[in-house]
Design a protein around this motif. Structure first.
Motif, PDB file in Angstrom:
ATOM      1  N   ALA A 296     -49.371  34.764  38.343  1.00 54.97           N
ATOM      2  CA  ALA A 296     -49.958  33.894  37.320  1.00 54.97           C
ATOM      3  C   ALA A 296     -48.965  33.739  36.175  1.00 54.97           C
ATOM      4  N   CYS A 297     -49.332  32.925  35.189  1.00 54.97           N
ATOM      5  CA  CYS A 297     -48.480  32.703  34.012  1.00 54.97           C
ATOM      6  C   CYS A 297     -49.284  32.950  32.737  1.00 54.97           C
ATOM      7  N   GLY A 298     -48.588  33.337  31.683  1.00 53.47           N
ATOM      8  CA  GLY A 298     -49.175  33.415  30.339  1.00 53.47           C
ATOM      9  C   GLY A 298     -50.404  34.289  30.291  1.00 53.47           C
ATOM     10  N   THR A 299     -51.432  33.762  29.646  1.00 55.81           N
ATOM     11  CA  THR A 299     -52.692  34.501  29.507  1.00 55.81           C
ATOM     12  C   THR A 299     -53.240  34.939  30.860  1.00 55.81           C
ATOM     13  N   SER A 300     -53.099  34.092  31.854  1.00 52.57           N
ATOM     14  CA  SER A 300     -53.648  34.416  33.178  1.00 52.57           C
ATOM     15  C   SER A 300     -52.893  35.608  33.787  1.00 52.57           C
ATOM     16  N   TYR A 301     -51.600  35.712  33.461  1.00 49.85           N
ATOM     17  CA  TYR A 301     -50.811  36.860  33.900  1.00 49.85           C
ATOM     18  C   TYR A 301     -51.339  38.134  33.231  1.00 49.85           C
ATOM     19  N   VAL A 343     -54.076  33.387  39.680  1.00 47.58           N
ATOM     20  CA  VAL A 343     -55.052  33.309  38.598  1.00 47.58           C
ATOM     21  C   VAL A 343     -54.656  32.161  37.680  1.00 47.58           C
ATOM     22  N   SER A 344     -55.589  31.268  37.436  1.00 43.78           N
ATOM     23  CA  SER A 344     -55.238  30.099  36.627  1.00 43.78           C
ATOM     24  C   SER A 344     -56.492  29.434  36.078  1.00 43.78           C
ATOM     25  N   GLN A 345     -56.463  29.080  34.809  1.00 39.47           N
ATOM     26  CA  GLN A 345     -57.568  28.315  34.241  1.00 39.47           C
ATOM     27  C   GLN A 345     -57.559  26.910  34.818  1.00 39.47           C
ATOM     28  N   SER A 346     -56.407  26.242  34.690  1.00 35.74           N
ATOM     29  CA  SER A 346     -56.329  24.829  35.064  1.00 35.74           C
ATOM     30  C   SER A 346     -56.271  24.625  36.578  1.00 35.74           C
ATOM     31  N   GLY A 347     -55.661  25.566  37.273  1.00 29.24           N
ATOM     32  CA  GLY A 347     -55.424  25.367  38.706  1.00 29.24           C
ATOM     33  C   GLY A 347     -54.312  24.362  38.969  1.00 29.24           C
ATOM     34  N   GLU A 348     -53.575  24.006  37.908  1.00 32.37           N
ATOM     35  CA  GLU A 348     -52.528  22.991  38.063  1.00 32.37           C
ATOM     36  C   GLU A 348     -51.166  23.489  37.577  1.00 32.37           C
ATOM     37  N   THR A 349     -51.058  24.733  37.166  1.00 29.27           N
ATOM     38  CA  THR A 349     -49.799  25.236  36.630  1.00 29.27           C
ATOM     39  C   THR A 349     -48.721  25.188  37.716  1.00 29.27           C
ATOM     40  N   ALA A 350     -47.646  24.462  37.421  1.00 28.52           N
ATOM     41  CA  ALA A 350     -46.643  24.171  38.453  1.00 28.52           C
ATOM     42  C   ALA A 350     -46.066  25.456  39.049  1.00 28.52           C
ATOM     43  N   GLY A 394     -59.442  24.036  24.003  1.00 29.62           N
ATOM     44  CA  GLY A 394     -58.457  24.623  23.082  1.00 29.62           C
ATOM     45  C   GLY A 394     -57.219  25.014  23.892  1.00 29.62           C
ATOM     46  N   VAL A 395     -56.044  24.725  23.350  1.00 28.65           N
ATOM     47  CA  VAL A 395     -54.818  25.034  24.098  1.00 28.65           C
ATOM     48  C   VAL A 395     -54.723  26.546  24.363  1.00 28.65           C
ATOM     49  N   ALA A 396     -55.138  27.332  23.379  1.00 30.48           N
ATOM     50  CA  ALA A 396     -55.109  28.793  23.581  1.00 30.48           C
ATOM     51  C   ALA A 396     -56.301  29.205  24.439  1.00 30.48           C
ATOM     52  N   SER A 397     -56.006  29.812  25.549  1.00 28.07           N
ATOM     53  CA  SER A 397     -57.070  30.199  26.477  1.00 28.07           C
ATOM     54  C   SER A 397     -57.840  31.404  25.928  1.00 28.07           C
ATOM     55  N   THR A 398     -59.164  31.367  26.024  1.00 22.39           N
ATOM     56  CA  THR A 398     -59.988  32.487  25.534  1.00 22.39           C
ATOM     57  C   THR A 398     -61.044  32.848  26.570  1.00 22.39           C
ATOM     58  N   ALA A 481     -51.300  39.679  21.392  1.00 23.20           N
ATOM     59  CA  ALA A 481     -50.055  39.249  20.744  1.00 23.20           C
ATOM     60  C   ALA A 481     -49.735  37.790  21.074  1.00 23.20           C
ATOM     61  N   LEU A 482     -49.948  37.408  22.329  1.00 19.82           N
ATOM     62  CA  LEU A 482     -49.683  36.009  22.705  1.00 19.82           C
ATOM     63  C   LEU A 482     -50.575  35.076  21.892  1.00 19.82           C
ATOM     64  N   LYS A 483     -51.835  35.467  21.740  1.00 23.38           N
ATOM     65  CA  LYS A 483     -52.773  34.579  21.062  1.00 23.38           C
ATOM     66  C   LYS A 483     -52.343  34.368  19.616  1.00 23.38           C
ATOM     67  N   ILE A 484     -51.971  35.453  18.933  1.00 18.77           N
ATOM     68  CA  ILE A 484     -51.632  35.259  17.517  1.00 18.77           C
ATOM     69  C   ILE A 484     -50.322  34.494  17.394  1.00 18.77           C
ATOM     70  N   LYS A 485     -49.374  34.741  18.302  1.00 20.01           N
ATOM     71  CA  LYS A 485     -48.096  34.031  18.118  1.00 20.01           C
ATOM     72  C   LYS A 485     -48.249  32.559  18.429  1.00 20.01           C
ATOM     73  N   GLU A 486     -49.051  32.208  19.420  1.00 20.88           N
ATOM     74  CA  GLU A 486     -49.101  30.782  19.759  1.00 20.88           C
ATOM     75  C   GLU A 486     -49.891  29.957  18.759  1.00 20.88           C
ATOM     76  N   ILE A 487     -50.902  30.551  18.116  1.00 14.98           N
ATOM     77  CA  ILE A 487     -51.678  29.695  17.200  1.00 14.98           C
ATOM     78  C   ILE A 487     -51.328  29.895  15.729  1.00 14.98           C
ATOM     79  N   SER A 603     -52.085  22.284  29.943  1.00  9.92           N
ATOM     80  CA  SER A 603     -51.897  22.449  31.375  1.00  9.92           C
ATOM     81  C   SER A 603     -50.409  22.249  31.669  1.00  9.92           C
ATOM     82  N   VAL A 604     -49.736  23.307  32.141  1.00  9.72           N
ATOM     83  CA  VAL A 604     -48.279  23.258  32.234  1.00  9.72           C
ATOM     84  C   VAL A 604     -47.880  22.822  33.642  1.00  9.72           C
ATOM     85  N   THR A 605     -47.832  21.504  33.835  1.00 11.31           N
ATOM     86  CA  THR A 605     -47.598  20.981  35.183  1.00 11.31           C
ATOM     87  C   THR A 605     -46.117  20.702  35.441  1.00 11.31           C
TER      88      THR A 605
HETATM   89  C1  F6R Z   1     -52.156  30.840  26.369  1.00 14.90           C
HETATM   90  C2  F6R Z   1     -52.363  29.997  27.530  1.00 14.90           C
HETATM   91  C3  F6R Z   1     -51.271  29.908  28.538  1.00 14.90           C
HETATM   92  C4  F6R Z   1     -51.857  29.757  29.950  1.00 14.90           C
HETATM   93  C5  F6R Z   1     -50.732  29.504  30.957  1.00 14.90           C
HETATM   94  C6  F6R Z   1     -51.261  29.433  32.374  1.00 14.90           C
HETATM   95  O1  F6R Z   1     -53.277  30.881  25.554  1.00 14.90           O
HETATM   96  O2  F6R Z   1     -53.373  29.369  27.662  1.00 14.90           O
HETATM   97  O3  F6R Z   1     -50.403  30.998  28.462  1.00 14.90           O
HETATM   98  O4  F6R Z   1     -52.561  30.900  30.271  1.00 14.90           O
HETATM   99  O5  F6R Z   1     -50.079  28.320  30.641  1.00 14.90           O
HETATM  100  O6  F6R Z   1     -52.208  28.414  32.491  1.00 14.90           O
HETATM  101  P1  F6R Z   1     -53.269  28.393  33.664  1.00 14.90           P
HETATM  102  O7  F6R Z   1     -54.211  29.523  33.447  1.00 14.90           O
HETATM  103  O8  F6R Z   1     -53.955  27.059  33.535  1.00 14.90           O
HETATM  104  O9  F6R Z   1     -52.504  28.534  34.941  1.00 14.90           O
END
Ligand code: F6R
Length: 607
Positions: A296-301, A343-350, A394-398, A481-487, A603-605
């Motif tokens: 996974a990436c970011g928060t999902s990681y 693991v992914s919120q969007s299911g589209e992370t490249a 919200g861009v920051a995942s919660t 830490a990720l949450k506070i730095k990104e927002i 969504s980081v495609t």
């Molecule tokens: C941080 C955040 C990102 C996502 C990451 C993966 O708040 O939202 O770090 O977690 O870009 O995105 P998904 O979960 O959509 O694969």
């Protein structure tokens, strides 16, 4: 990462496009633009910055159009680089999400053939390539162009010469069609369609479609007609609105209890013998996995890091967690017997998508843990476990993070029960505790609800911060830490608390705030308190996210934010509510744009 939308048969296409773009702004907010077919031909409006800047312009009148909100990849955010982009005749316009990797070469070829390109974007070449192939059939022109393109695209085209239709194509970039009554729509995300319809068709890679007011014509990668499969989205519009909160992030933090309730709904059998996977992944691939690999990436990681502790503790299965962006380029090893979980919120992370393709090629069984129903990951993995967190804007995942952790509780319980690692009594106790988690999160919203003044004071004047935790709380600290730095743009690092003395301790000064996540019942409580002592001995101030039953912690730290007590296995749930509120209020106090942090998109495609 851009947002795209298209409409056919709308009484006022411009207003429907702008409204849709507002719902897509979390995908990019460098610029926005629309193209509408009117009596005069194609009318295009573009503006740098938010969609609101576009809205100030007088809307063109027409029923067919396309729109785009941009997250810049090629060329700075200027009006010239804003989509839609036109061909030389200015009768054809294109919006695009993705990257045309060979655009430089295509651009040079076009220029040599006399085309005038006006932007620095990769997208503009698409308009000119389609122009060259347009001989009265827009769909055919698009289909003939696609083989020339290397890269990814969600692509939508409109032409003044085919004023009743839009044409679209997809390759590794999300696109779904909305089927309405006498209206057809398309968008990169479901949230832009919900006001008009919940009936959708998900496009697959290589597919193209033509939308007119009455029908959708869908074609596979070989240009053969295909019958569109219409699915009903489980979300409603209200769920995608702010609902009285100042920011989507705050609303989504307050939705955590409900989201958790949803992730567990109907899935918490006493015996833990069910794990609700849709698709073709056999139960034996779960139960019989020798090893689990979370990608996974970011928060999902970070949810995966927390998940590792949960599954290893409950099921005794070894779990490895890797960044999808690294794994996809790592040397390939045979991984038979491995269950790979994406693991992914969007299911589209490249990167996560590519990691999945790679893992499958290495012999892993694949399970997606995703929030967005019908997303690419959900469709391409052998099995899918839906997170049911509802739309996260919200861009920051919660709330999605919390439901990912919830998913790992369910998986851990299931594997622990079915592999005999847990006794029936333990399963019963754990299932009972899981059932209380929504209430625990609700109580955390209350106990940590008034953290705003403290957030302002604690981080005041600071440029850096550390977030510390151990074991299951290590991933949690990383997430805090990720949450506070990104927002809030405060530089923060999450650390395993024991690692500080191996180098980073040198950074500490009285202006360096440290947040610690610790539960009074965790086995590492004693060493955490020692670590706090090391930090304070260097003059740094410490804020602890501690349980209500911890009668000791206040003697060791400067501030305490209380959360309800639980088994330490479940502490990440209430604790992350507190960490999210802390980050939110710190960012708010600093006047930051919380729902749309600079340089980021939801969504980081792109890789
Ligand atoms: C941080 C955040 C990102 C996502 C990451 C993966 O708040 O939202 O770090 O977690 O870009 O995105 P998904 O979960 O959509 O694969």
């Amino acid at each position: 990462m851009c947002g795209i939308i298209g409409v056919v048969g709308m009484p006022n296409a411009a207003s429907a496009l702008v409204k849709g773009l507002k719902r897509l702004e979390y995908r990019g907010y460098d610029s926005a633009g629309i193209a509408v077919v009117t009596g005069k031909g194609l009318e295009i409006q573009r503006a740098v910055g938010a969609v609101a800047n576009l809205e100030r312009q007088a809307a063109p009148l027409g029923t067919v159009g396309i729109g785009h909100t941009r997250w810049a990849t090629h060329g700075p955010p200027t009006e010239a680089n804003s989509h839609p982009h036109r061909d030389c005749s200015e009768r054809l316009a294109v919006v695009h999400n993705g990257i045309v990797e060979n655009y430089q070469e295509l651009r040079e070829g076009l220029q040599a053939r006399g085309h005038r390109l006006l932007s620095q974007t990769d997208t503009e070449v698409l308009a000119h390539l389609i122009e060259e192939r347009y001989h009265g059939d827009l769909l055919a022109a698009v289909q003939e162009t696609l083989p020339l393109i290397e890269g990814s695209y969600g692509l939508v085209v409109v032409s003044a010469d085919a004023p009743d239709r839009i044409v679209c194509a997809r390759m590794r970039s999300p696109l779904l069609l909305g089927v309405g009554q006498g209206q057809m729509l398309l968008a990169s995300d479901a949230t832009a369609l919900l006001e008009h319809t919940r009936s959708v068709v998900f496009l697959e890679d290589g597919e193209t479609a033509e939308l007119t007011q009455e029908r959708v014509r869908l074609f596979d990668a070989h240009r053969k007609p295909k019958i569109p499969v219409v699915r009903e989205l489980p979300w409603n519009l209200e769920a995608a609105e702010k609902g009285g909160f100042d920011h989507f992030m705050l609303k989504e933090i307050h939705e955590i209890p409900e989201a958790l309730h949803e992730v567990f709904r109907g899935r918490l059998g006493m015996a833990g013998d069910r794990f609700d996977v849709e698709g073709a992944l056999p139960e034996s691939a779960l139960r019989g996995a020798q090893r689990i690999l979370v990608l996974a990436c970011g928060t999902s990681y970070y949810a995966g890091m927390v998940g590792r502790s949960i599954v290893e503790q409950l099921a005794g299965v070894p779990v490895d967690v890797q960044l999808a962006s690294e794994y996809r380029y790592a040397p390939q090893t045979t991984q038979e017997g491995t269950l790979a979980i994406f693991v992914s919120q969007s299911g589209e992370t490249a990167d996560t998508l590519e990691a999945m393709r790679r893992a499958r090629a290495s012999g892993c069984r694949t399970l997606a843990m995703v929030n967005v129903v019908g997303s690419t990951l959900a469709r391409e993995a052998e099995g899918v476990f839906y997170l049911r967190a509802g739309p996260e804007i919200g861009v920051a995942s919660t709330k999605a993070f919390v439901n990912m952790v919830g998913g790992f509780y369910l998986l851990g319980l299931h594997l622990g029960a079915t592999r005999g690692h847990l006794t029936p009594d333990e399963c019963k106790r754990l299932a009972g505790e899981m059932r209380t988690l929504p209430r625990l999160a609700q109580r955390a919203l209350e106990t940590a609800g008034d953290v705003a003044p403290l957030a302002g004071e604690f981080f005041h004047g600071a440029e850096h911060a550390f977030y510390l935790g151990r074991q299951i709380n290590h991933g949690l600290a990383m997430e805090g830490a990720l949450k506070i730095k990104e927002i809030s743009y405060l530089h923060a690092e999450g650390y395993a608390a024991g690692e500080l003395k191996h180098g980073p301790l040198a950074l500490l000064t009285p202006d360096f705030p440290v947040v610690v996540a610790l539960s009074d019942k965790e086995p590492t409580y004693g060493v955490m308190v020692s670590n706090i002592g090391e930090v304070r001995a260097r003059g740094a101030k410490v804020l602890a996210i501690a349980t209500e039953t911890d009668a000791n912690v206040h003697k060791h730290v400067d501030h305490v934010v209380r959360v309800p007590a639980s088994d330490p296995l479940f502490y990440p749930v209430p604790a992350c509510v507190a960490l999210y509120l802390l980050a939110y209020h710190a960012a708010r106090g600093r006047g930051c744009n919380i729902d749309r942090p600079r340089n980021l998109a939801k969504s980081v495609t792109v890789e």
